[in-house]
Design a protein around this motif. Structure first.
Motif, PDB file in Angstrom:
ATOM      1  N   SER A 131     101.050  50.914 -45.594  1.00 46.62           N
ATOM      2  CA  SER A 131     101.095  50.812 -44.137  1.00 46.62           C
ATOM      3  C   SER A 131      99.855  50.131 -43.560  1.00 46.62           C
ATOM      4  N   SER A 132      98.742  50.157 -44.297  1.00 46.97           N
ATOM      5  CA  SER A 132      97.509  49.536 -43.804  1.00 46.97           C
ATOM      6  C   SER A 132      97.204  48.267 -44.584  1.00 46.97           C
ATOM      7  N   TRP A 133      96.879  47.188 -43.845  1.00 41.90           N
ATOM      8  CA  TRP A 133      96.521  45.907 -44.438  1.00 41.90           C
ATOM      9  C   TRP A 133      95.110  45.532 -43.998  1.00 41.90           C
ATOM     10  N   THR A 134      94.418  44.741 -44.804  1.00 42.22           N
ATOM     11  CA  THR A 134      93.027  44.367 -44.531  1.00 42.22           C
ATOM     12  C   THR A 134      92.969  43.023 -43.808  1.00 42.22           C
ATOM     13  N   PRO A 135      92.268  42.949 -42.651  1.00 45.24           N
ATOM     14  CA  PRO A 135      92.149  41.663 -41.953  1.00 45.24           C
ATOM     15  C   PRO A 135      91.380  40.651 -42.797  1.00 45.24           C
ATOM     16  N   MET A 136      91.825  39.409 -42.773  1.00 48.93           N
ATOM     17  CA  MET A 136      91.135  38.309 -43.442  1.00 48.93           C
ATOM     18  C   MET A 136      90.462  37.456 -42.373  1.00 48.93           C
TER      19      MET A 136
END
Length: 331
Positions: free
Chosen positions: A296-301
């Motif tokens: 559910s959580s993704w890391t900003p690039m």
């Protein structure tokens, strides 16, 4: 005369035996993707047996191989299609601009596997998709034409149009970009409260039964009339929506869809992944990454990117992870 009669009987018997022993013309063949030379669906060397699938071929796309099929031209066909996901990397099928695939049999998308439709691509399913909580149907654009009874799959529909043309379908998806229902009667019964970022279009002669749930959309088209916030009223839609009282919300207008262009996302062979898209002025975008597309959580690039109306191209490094997924979010 008797000899001639017996000879005729023997000839007829031989013809009958020959017909019984002959393989039926309607027999389905099995065709497996091997990805031998490229990602092109229409290249014979990419398929077992050295032939591109036809309308009577059952197709399997196995997991754990280096290259997966991309449909980039019109006219691709098959019968049943199975996309496996029990190995790494999981299998995928991608349909890009100008590409179309028509499937006549049931579709199976295993856990971890995906079918991806981009702007300008069309996928037509004339059967069922019974994959509740398993594989992923991803649409950033294009059209998914559904002409079956059951449509159950995890879905990420950030663009494009789902066009349901079968009467009385059972659809488990509750979040769309654009949704068209032209199946006629009996009505399409919702299986949960449904949200559309774009337009809900109910064609003349068709109905949607809210079934106790609610619908929210940016615009609503019923027959030949388009409703918007302030102009919408239940009586206008009563012939198209069953149970409209306080359960349909129409906002002020269509949401802007991030238009993608060309080959919208590619790996360049140098452990880099390139994302390119046509931005919308006034909108802000964020590229995110994850080693597991189901988290559910993704890391900003990097930092958020402001849209200018021009095409933006961003290169992402992948050298730190053996497998990485990227997604583009409009903030």
């Amino acid at each position: 005369m008797k000899f001639a009669s017996n000879q005729l009987k023997l000839s007829l018997l031989a013809m009958c035996l020959s017909a019984l022993l002959r393989a039926p013309e309607s027999a389905l063949a099995n065709c497996t993707w091997v990805g031998g030379v490229s990602n092109n669906w229409n290249t014979p060397a990419n398929w077992s047996g050295g032939a591109v699938p036809g309308p009577k071929d059952n197709v399997t796309i196995p997991a754990g191989i280096a290259t997966y099929p991309v449909v980039s031209t019109a006219g691709a066909v098959c019968s049943q299609l199975v996309i496996n996901g029990n190995s790494t990397p999981a299998a995928s099928l991608t349909i890009v601009s100008g590409g179309s695939l028509t499937e006549g049999g049931d579709l199976t998308v295993a856990l971890g596997a995906s079918i991806n439709i981009h702007t300008g691509g069309t996928f037509t399913l004339n059967a069922n998709l019974n994959n509740s909580e398993k594989g992923l149907l991803s649409m950033s654009g294009g059209t998914f034409v559904f002409n079956g009874v059951n449509l159950f799959i995890q879905a990420s529909l950030t663009g494009g149009t789902v066009d349901i043309i079968h009467s009385n379908p059972h659809v488990g998806i509750t979040n769309f970009y654009n949704l068209v229902y032209s199946g006629g009667e009996p009505p399409f019964r919702l299986m949960g409260s449904t949200t559309l970022r774009g337009n809900l279009d109910i064609s003349s002669g068709s109905q949607i039964d809210l079934n106790g749930y609610s619908v929210s959309a940016n615009t609503l088209t019923v027959g030949s009339t388009t409703e918007s916030a302030g102009a919408y009223n239940n009586s206008n839609a009563s012939a198209y929506i069953l149970g409209t009282s306080t359960k349909v919300t129409v906002s002020t207008g269509p949401a802007a869809q991030p238009a993608l262009c060309g080959a919208c996302a590619v790996a360049n062979g140098h452990k880099q992944f390139i994302v390119r898209w046509l931005t919308v002025t006034g909108k802000t975008y964020q590229i995110q990454c994850s080693t597991n597309c189901y988290l559910s959580s993704w890391t900003p690039m990097g930092n958020p990117i402001a849209g200018t109306g021009a095409t933006i191209c961003v290169t992402n490094e992948m050298s730190a992870a053996p497998q990485c997924f990227f997604r583009l979010q409009m903030l």
